[in-house]
Motif scaffolding. Structure first.
Motif, PDB file in Angstrom:
ATOM      1  N   VAL A 104       0.840  -1.201   0.000  1.00 18.93           N
ATOM      2  CA  VAL A 104       0.000   0.000   0.000  1.00 18.93           C
ATOM      3  C   VAL A 104       0.871   1.245   0.000  1.00 18.93           C
ATOM      4  CG1 VAL A 104      -1.610   1.349   1.391  1.00 18.93           C
ATOM      5  CG2 VAL A 104      -1.991  -1.101   1.084  1.00 18.93           C
ATOM      6  N   ALA A 105       1.927   1.240   0.809  1.00 21.23           N
ATOM      7  CA  ALA A 105       2.813   2.411   0.899  1.00 21.23           C
ATOM      8  C   ALA A 105       3.475   2.711  -0.440  1.00 21.23           C
ATOM      9  CB  ALA A 105       3.879   2.183   1.974  1.00 21.23           C
ATOM     10  N   LEU A 106       3.936   1.671  -1.128  1.00 20.02           N
ATOM     11  CA  LEU A 106       4.631   1.882  -2.399  1.00 20.02           C
ATOM     12  C   LEU A 106       3.693   2.448  -3.460  1.00 20.02           C
ATOM     13  CD1 LEU A 106       6.854  -1.338  -2.643  1.00 20.02           C
ATOM     14  CD2 LEU A 106       7.494   0.915  -1.785  1.00 20.02           C
ATOM     15  N   VAL A 107       2.465   1.928  -3.527  1.00 17.52           N
ATOM     16  CA  VAL A 107       1.518   2.423  -4.521  1.00 17.52           C
ATOM     17  C   VAL A 107       1.110   3.864  -4.193  1.00 17.52           C
ATOM     18  CG1 VAL A 107      -0.777   2.094  -5.518  1.00 17.52           C
ATOM     19  CG2 VAL A 107       0.706   0.115  -5.125  1.00 17.52           C
ATOM     20  N   LYS A 108       0.884   4.154  -2.913  1.00 13.24           N
ATOM     21  CA  LYS A 108       0.566   5.534  -2.514  1.00 13.24           C
ATOM     22  C   LYS A 108       1.720   6.470  -2.880  1.00 13.24           C
ATOM     23  CE  LYS A 108      -3.396   4.894  -0.265  1.00 13.24           C
ATOM     24  NZ  LYS A 108      -4.676   5.466  -0.759  1.00 13.24           N
TER      25      LYS A 108
END
Length: 695
Positions: A196-200
């Protein structure tokens, strides 16, 4: 923003003189608690080469502007610029940077144009480029740490090997490194948090800005900062490469971000990396050769990204598009509407129709004053309104030359509307008062050469929720029920109607974008239908046909349609019964047109102007709605049939009889020579060269 410092502009900025003059900002040292203090230094690119850092950031909202001291004056700047300078300021020594918001007098239109024209020199001759992605948050901290840990040389080599591969085999991508491995998708923790962090992180606004496509590629030494963390550019590319899917499959269910936006931003990073490889061959073990492209080939890609000023969708291409200065001059005094329409006019008159990928009512914003034939580059609407065209398609014949110096045969022309019609297209005051003859383009019509036109008589429903299986089944069953009632059960190209229906939904392409036939449709249809009705279905068991339907946008962004003479089409979801499907000479897909009803008729009392016929006026002009796929007509069949049988547009009955005699009712030598079969004879009346006038 240009008005913020109007009282001190003359004190802050002195005229730029000399060869490639610029200003640099010397940022004085200070602690986080100190006020920002700097001074502007007039110089030239030649004198300053290698002695400054060029910044790249997102301008952001004008809300909540901040104050700093520059040359002893109290200067107001946007918050993003203020936050970036605060993060870049050192505590022990000055730092010399170039930042567009301050180093350019934004209130001076001529200076802005002049500085934009040398922008590539500013970034290429900097000591380094500093990319500021914004203030840090929990997602960025995790992502920057992950990016710093990646095996960058390995991932760079992997990307280069795939890019340099001579094969177009889709299988080569199945071997690339991918963050969301299938076995890891099932691990509930901690992987989903990192994913989730990488896509955000990759969806931060910076990655979607049009200017960065040029500027991030130009300097050998390019660093990326976010808060107090910093990595090299190649680390960011490696991260994006890890997030690039191996196929057209979607991300895991726990990723809530719009996949189109994510893939769009990843493509932006890839574009930058591709240019860096061509510029700096010694860094990436390539030939280091920068390939310039004509403007038309860059426009669709550019329109996918954001810009504060709509004109920058074009002006940002002036370095990478080798012919940009032949299509437009950089002029920030010219309204963007006139700029867009004027560039479209020039393309049309040179036989280049690629700009239509950004034109049409489905791609124009509601507030657009543009004619339907003019592109609206402000928002490329990449994904939902864009038909993925196949390289082999040429319904309107081969594309013409894309070079301005060797213009192709004109594909059409632009003309002023009659006076009575112009009055119905009232311009806002700022455009009405603008003194330039080109503003007449906004009240004009364009004539396009067409080879085929037919009216839509059946239109399928579309999905509001792509996961609504019952609605999907209902749409498909209704379509098939309607098809069963048609007089002929053989499509004009020889397939059965159900097979032609399936091929229309998938644009006759499989998940690898390979052209497929009726056997492919028959082989995969039952698997798809059974999967839809399986209560335990999941993406891990998704059949190949579903990938193709998702890629085509059928049932959601586009809908199935049938025309009066039996064409099966895929048309924009905004299409209506009685719209017209047409083929334009030189355009790579079909189009949907709607008879124009001027605003005075649509919103008034319905009366036509005195001395005219409402019906005639409405039928004389069309509006472009969007792109269309026309099954059986996507590889120049229209031109071949017209030339072979002397087809006439809107033929008289004797002309129809002559065409039928020439065609031998579809069974003669000419049909065999053309490789045609089935029911092509039934569509002869829809063919013939004619002009379509579009407002």
């Amino acid at each position: 923003m240009e008005e913020w410092n109007v009282d001190i502009i003359s004190l802050l900025y002195k005229p730029l003189v000399g060869s490639m003059p610029i200003r640099l900002l010397r940022l004085h040292p200070g602690t986080p608690d100190d006020d920002l203090n700097a001074e502007l230094i007039p110089t030239s690119i030649e004198e300053a080469e290698g002695q400054y850092e060029a910044t790249l950031y997102t301008w952001g909202s004008p809300v909540d502007p901040q104050r700093m001291t520059c040359n002893g004056l109290n200067v107001i700047i946007q918050k993003n610029a203020f936050d970036m300078l605060s993060d870049l300021r050192r505590t022990d020594q000055a730092r010399t940077v170039w930042i567009d918001a301050i180093c350019i007098d934004q209130s001076n239109i001529e200076e802005r144009a002049s500085q934009v024209s040398i922008m590539h020199h500013i970034y290429r001759r900097a000591e380094r480029v500093v990319i500021w992605l914004g203030k840090s948050d929990d997602y960025s901290t995790i992502s920057m740490t992950y990016a710093a840990s990646l095996d960058v040389p390995k991932l760079l080599k992997e990307s280069k090997d795939i890019s340099d591969s001579a094969t177009n085999d889709w299988e080569i991508y199945t071997k690339k490194s991918y963050f969301f491995e299938p076995e890891e998708e099932k691990d509930p923790s901690p992987h989903p948090i990192l994913g989730v962090a990488l896509v955000k992180f990759i969806n931060r606004p910076w990655f979607n800005r049009v200017w960065v496509q040029q500027e991030a590629a130009l300097c050998r030494e390019t660093r990326v900062t976010c808060g107090d963390q910093e990595v090299g550019w190649d680390n960011i590319f490696a991260l994006a490469w890890m997030l690039l899917p191996r196929s057209i499959g979607l991300y895991p269910d726990y990723i809530s971000d719009d996949p189109n936006r994510t893939l769009n931003n990843i493509s932006a990073v890839e574009n930058i990396q591709r240019r860096r490889r061509r510029l700096f061959g010694d860094l990436y073990q390539t030939r280091g050769e920068l390939i310039f492209q004509p403007l038309i080939s860059r426009l669709v890609n550019s329109s996918r990204f954001g810009a504060t000023d709509p004109r920058d969708k074009l002006y940002s291409l002036q370095y990478f598009a080798e012919d940009a200065d032949t299509w437009f001059d950089i002029d920030y005094g010219l309204p963007w509407q006139i700029l867009y329409a004027d560039v479209a006019r020039r393309f049309l008159e040179h036989g280049i129709l690629g700009f239509l990928k950004n034109a049409g009512k489905v791609r124009q914003k509601p507030d657009s004053m543009l004619p339907s034939w003019a592109p609206d580059f402000r928002d490329g609407n990449w994904g939902s309104n864009t038909m993925i065209e196949h390289p082999s398609w040429m319904p309107g014949g081969p594309k013409t030359d894309t070079s301005y110096d060797t213009p192709g045969k004109a594909a059409g022309s632009v003309h002023n509307l009659p006076k009575k019609q112009r009055k119905r297209l009232d311009l806002p005051k700022e455009l009405k008062d603008f003194k330039d003859s080109r503003k007449a383009l906004l009240q004009s019509y364009a004539s396009f050469k067409s080879t085929m036109s037919d009216e839509i008589v059946y239109l399928a429903d579309v999905l509001d929720d792509p996961f609504d299986v019952q609605a999907t089944l209902c749409i498909v069953r209704n379509d098939l029920d309607h098809i069963k009632k048609l007089e002929s059960q053989t499509y004009l190209s020889g397939e059965s109607l159900p097979a032609a229906y399936v091929l229309t939904l998938i644009l006759s392409s499989n998940h690898e974008q390979g052209i497929v036939d009726s056997q492919y449709a028959s082989k995969n249809w039952n698997d798809w239908f059974q999967w839809l009705t399986d209560p335990h279905r999941g993406r891990e068991t998704m059949p190949v046909l579903q990938y193709s339907i998702e890629a085509s946008g059928a049932l959601q962004s586009f809908r199935f349609a049938i025309t009066k003479h039996g064409y099966f089409c895929l048309v924009p979801r905004d299409a209506q019964v009685h719209d017209v499907v047409s083929i334009f000479v030189g355009y790579q897909v079909g189009v949907v047109l709607r008879r124009w009803q001027p605003p005075s008729i649509r919103m008034g009392d319905g009366k036509a102007p005195e001395g005219s016929s409402k019906g005639a006026e409405a039928a004389e002009y069309f509006e472009l709605i969007g792109d269309a796929y026309i099954h059986g007509m996507m590889t120049n069949q229209a031109r071949c049939i017209i030339d072979e049988f002397n087809c006439k547009h809107d033929p008289t009955q004797p002309q129809v009889q002559a065409m039928m005699r020439a065609s031998d009712s579809g069974h003669g030598v000419s049909w065999k020579t053309l490789g045609l079969s089935g029911g092509y004879a039934r569509i002869l009346e829809t063919l013939g060269d004619h002009l379509v006038n579009m407002v």
